[in-house]
Design a protein around this motif. Structure first.
Motif, PDB file in Angstrom:
ATOM      1  N   THR A 185      -8.081   6.258  -2.858  1.00 42.43           N
ATOM      2  CA  THR A 185      -9.110   5.628  -2.030  1.00 42.43           C
ATOM      3  C   THR A 185      -8.829   4.135  -2.009  1.00 42.43           C
ATOM      4  O   THR A 185      -8.793   3.491  -3.063  1.00 42.43           O
ATOM      5  CB  THR A 185     -10.513   5.894  -2.590  1.00 42.43           C
ATOM      6  OG1 THR A 185     -10.758   7.298  -2.595  1.00 42.43           O
ATOM      7  CG2 THR A 185     -11.574   5.190  -1.743  1.00 42.43           C
ATOM      8  N   VAL A 186      -8.605   3.597  -0.829  1.00 42.57           N
ATOM      9  CA  VAL A 186      -8.315   2.175  -0.684  1.00 42.57           C
ATOM     10  C   VAL A 186      -9.624   1.439  -0.418  1.00 42.57           C
ATOM     11  O   VAL A 186     -10.327   1.751   0.551  1.00 42.57           O
ATOM     12  CB  VAL A 186      -7.318   1.922   0.452  1.00 42.57           C
ATOM     13  CG1 VAL A 186      -7.080   0.418   0.634  1.00 42.57           C
ATOM     14  CG2 VAL A 186      -6.002   2.646   0.171  1.00 42.57           C
ATOM     15  N   VAL A 187      -9.957   0.500  -1.278  1.00 44.54           N
ATOM     16  CA  VAL A 187     -11.181  -0.283  -1.139  1.00 44.54           C
ATOM     17  C   VAL A 187     -10.799  -1.684  -0.660  1.00 44.54           C
ATOM     18  O   VAL A 187     -10.075  -2.407  -1.356  1.00 44.54           O
ATOM     19  CB  VAL A 187     -11.950  -0.375  -2.467  1.00 44.54           C
ATOM     20  CG1 VAL A 187     -13.196  -1.239  -2.297  1.00 44.54           C
ATOM     21  CG2 VAL A 187     -12.327   1.018  -2.956  1.00 44.54           C
ATOM     22  N   GLU A 242      -4.009   1.345   9.798  1.00 45.13           N
ATOM     23  CA  GLU A 242      -2.873   2.180   9.396  1.00 45.13           C
ATOM     24  C   GLU A 242      -3.157   2.875   8.072  1.00 45.13           C
ATOM     25  O   GLU A 242      -2.837   4.060   7.896  1.00 45.13           O
ATOM     26  CB  GLU A 242      -1.611   1.320   9.286  1.00 45.13           C
ATOM     27  CG  GLU A 242      -0.369   2.056   8.825  1.00 45.13           C
ATOM     28  CD  GLU A 242       0.097   3.139   9.797  1.00 45.13           C
ATOM     29  OE1 GLU A 242       0.842   4.042   9.354  1.00 45.13           O
ATOM     30  OE2 GLU A 242      -0.284   3.091  10.976  1.00 45.13           O
ATOM     31  N   ALA A 243      -3.781   2.165   7.150  1.00 47.77           N
ATOM     32  CA  ALA A 243      -4.111   2.758   5.847  1.00 47.77           C
ATOM     33  C   ALA A 243      -5.060   3.934   6.018  1.00 47.77           C
ATOM     34  O   ALA A 243      -4.967   4.939   5.305  1.00 47.77           O
ATOM     35  CB  ALA A 243      -4.720   1.709   4.919  1.00 47.77           C
ATOM     36  N   LEU A 289       0.832  -1.210   0.000  1.00 49.93           N
ATOM     37  CA  LEU A 289       0.000   0.000   0.000  1.00 49.93           C
ATOM     38  C   LEU A 289       0.864   1.257   0.000  1.00 49.93           C
ATOM     39  O   LEU A 289       0.520   2.258  -0.636  1.00 49.93           O
ATOM     40  CB  LEU A 289      -0.936  -0.006   1.212  1.00 49.93           C
ATOM     41  CG  LEU A 289      -2.087  -1.020   1.143  1.00 49.93           C
ATOM     42  CD1 LEU A 289      -2.838  -1.070   2.465  1.00 49.93           C
ATOM     43  CD2 LEU A 289      -3.048  -0.656   0.008  1.00 49.93           C
ATOM     44  N   GLU A 290       1.993   1.214   0.678  1.00 47.25           N
ATOM     45  CA  GLU A 290       2.889   2.367   0.682  1.00 47.25           C
ATOM     46  C   GLU A 290       3.431   2.639  -0.717  1.00 47.25           C
ATOM     47  O   GLU A 290       3.610   3.791  -1.120  1.00 47.25           O
ATOM     48  CB  GLU A 290       4.043   2.121   1.655  1.00 47.25           C
ATOM     49  CG  GLU A 290       4.960   3.313   1.820  1.00 47.25           C
ATOM     50  CD  GLU A 290       6.055   3.085   2.853  1.00 47.25           C
ATOM     51  OE1 GLU A 290       6.951   3.933   2.948  1.00 47.25           O
ATOM     52  OE2 GLU A 290       5.999   2.057   3.565  1.00 47.25           O
ATOM     53  N   ALA A 291       3.655   1.550  -1.481  1.00 48.10           N
ATOM     54  CA  ALA A 291       4.204   1.690  -2.828  1.00 48.10           C
ATOM     55  C   ALA A 291       3.151   2.095  -3.854  1.00 48.10           C
ATOM     56  O   ALA A 291       3.442   2.823  -4.800  1.00 48.10           O
ATOM     57  CB  ALA A 291       4.854   0.370  -3.253  1.00 48.10           C
ATOM     58  N   GLU A 296      -8.179   7.593   2.336  1.00 50.52           N
ATOM     59  CA  GLU A 296      -9.582   7.241   2.557  1.00 50.52           C
ATOM     60  C   GLU A 296      -9.714   5.735   2.366  1.00 50.52           C
ATOM     61  O   GLU A 296      -9.268   5.196   1.352  1.00 50.52           O
ATOM     62  CB  GLU A 296     -10.498   7.959   1.565  1.00 50.52           C
ATOM     63  CG  GLU A 296     -11.965   7.582   1.748  1.00 50.52           C
ATOM     64  CD  GLU A 296     -12.889   8.192   0.699  1.00 50.52           C
ATOM     65  OE1 GLU A 296     -14.114   7.950   0.786  1.00 50.52           O
ATOM     66  OE2 GLU A 296     -12.397   8.886  -0.208  1.00 50.52           O
ATOM     67  N   VAL A 297     -10.307   5.061   3.324  1.00 47.47           N
ATOM     68  CA  VAL A 297     -10.478   3.606   3.256  1.00 47.47           C
ATOM     69  C   VAL A 297     -11.965   3.291   3.258  1.00 47.47           C
ATOM     70  O   VAL A 297     -12.721   3.794   4.101  1.00 47.47           O
ATOM     71  CB  VAL A 297      -9.777   2.896   4.435  1.00 47.47           C
ATOM     72  CG1 VAL A 297     -10.095   1.407   4.425  1.00 47.47           C
ATOM     73  CG2 VAL A 297      -8.274   3.114   4.363  1.00 47.47           C
TER      74      VAL A 297
END
Length: 380
Positions: A79-81, A121-122, A70-72, A127-128
């Motif tokens: 927006t992380v789904v 953490e994300a 996720l960092e990369a 936005e998750v």
């Protein structure tokens, strides 16, 4: 829009190169990148899971590869789904919302899911959205991600050849889509509805709306808006099978009477199911139903030459839409010929009830004994 996907099975997403999604990528409307989560592991076995703390069956996906991935992949505006059966339900409204985002990163879990610390953490940096596609469990998040991605990207401007078709689909107006037909006009002895062959666009639009409401009421009554419930409501004589729902409606409605009149000394709220069942034998009771739901009721019985009206009630969420007036008119219409007047009782502080009854021609005769109720009546 850019869509990036993290999974241990990247081949799952080959279908995104087919049909309209593939053409959208060719036209530059959409960019899709699929990443193998194992690329962020550092042992020779490319391990992505381990046993759960606290014990239990199954394995949990490790935080280290997910954190690095996720960092990369995700940036400040991403927006992380996270696809998970414990997420918020996926709806057409949510698809429309996600279609306005520029960068979606899908985290596809497996086994018993992703270590919760990864999601927490994300959420500090992005936005998750934790999203579920239904009340069931899949082997992994890939299938769910495909569902969400397809529903979202087809809403992108320029994706559909005929944008007007988007507004006529299921869920776009809160209803399921109406039945559709094509040539030939008759097949296997089944004919296309005549209205669709008439050329009358107004009649066709009305027919399609009616069919959409009926289909939604039959298959997904939870989606039927209150306005449609009112339009589709049907009156019928109550049977013993209705008693449980009548009692439930009665308690909901008479709670309002308790609050308005500031007393628990109202016999109706103390009745049991057996009392309601017994009343069906001595009162002519009608129920109002829509989409299988009992939304109103009223009853009448003859006392000499007076038609006694009672238990007029409408579901609290549908009050103020004319259903009470409809029930009141109906119970007066079905009064036997020998009835020369109507009589009913309501709380002296039930202002909405009193307003409706007076508008219907009823007058207050006076209090009912020493209770908080008043008697109303009118000549037939």
């Amino acid at each position: 829009m850019k869509v990036e996907i993290l999974s241990i099975f990247p081949d799952y997403f080959a279908p995104l190169s087919l049909s309209l999604p593939g053409k959208a990528q060719e036209k530059g409307l959409l960019e899709v990148a699929v990443h193998d989560l194992r690329d962020w592991t550092h042992d020779r076995h490319r391990t992505v899971d381990d046993t759960p703390y606290g014990g239990g069956a199954g394995m949990v996906m490790k935080p280290e590869p997910w954190g690095e991935a996720l960092e990369a992949v995700a940036g400040p505006d991403s927006t992380v789904v996270v696809t998970t059966p414990s997420g918020e339900p996926f709806t057409q409204a949510l698809a429309r919302e996600l279609a306005t985002h520029k960068h979606l990163v899908f985290a596809c879990g497996r086994y018993e899911g992703i270590d919760q610390r990864v999601v927490d953490e994300a959420a500090v940096h992005h936005e998750v959205r934790e999203i579920s596609v239904g009340d069931y469990v899949l082997n992994g998040g890939e299938v769910a991600a495909l569902v969400i991605i397809e529903a979202v990207i087809r809403l992108l401007p320029g994706f559909m050849g005929n944008p007007a078709s988007l507004s006529e689909e299921s869920h776009e107006d809160g209803l399921l889509e109406y039945p559709v037909y094509t040539k030939p006009a008759t097949w296997q002895g089944r004919a296309v509805p005549e209205v669709l062959l008439s050329g009358d666009h107004g009649a066709i639009a009305a027919w399609r709306h009616e069919q959409a409401v009926r289909r939604t009421a039959a298959r997904r009554p939870d989606l039927v808006p209150a306005s449609h419930l009112v339009e589709e409501a049907e009156l019928a004589l109550a049977t013993r099978a209705d008693a449980g729902e009548i009692l439930t409606l009665q308690r909901a409605c008479w709670l309002q009477e308790v609050m308005s009149n500031e007393t628990l000394a109202i016999p109706t709220i103390h009745e049991s199911l057996a009392d309601v069942e017994a009343s069906l034998a001595s009162w002519q009771t009608y129920v109002l139903r829509s989409a299988g739901r009992l939304i109103g009721s009223v009853r009448g019985t003859l006392e000499g030459d007076v038609w006694e009206i009672g238990r007029l009630m409408v579901a609290p969420d549908l009050q103020g839409r004319g259903l009470g007036r409809r029930l009141l008119e109906h119970i007066q219409e079905v009064a036997p010929p020998q009835a020369t007047s109507y009589r009913l009782i309501t709380g002296e502080r039930s202002l909405e009830n009193l307003r409706m009854y007076k508008k219907a021609g009823f007058s207050v005769y006076g209090p009912l004994g020493d209770s908080v109720a008043v008697v109303l009546g009118k000549r037939r």
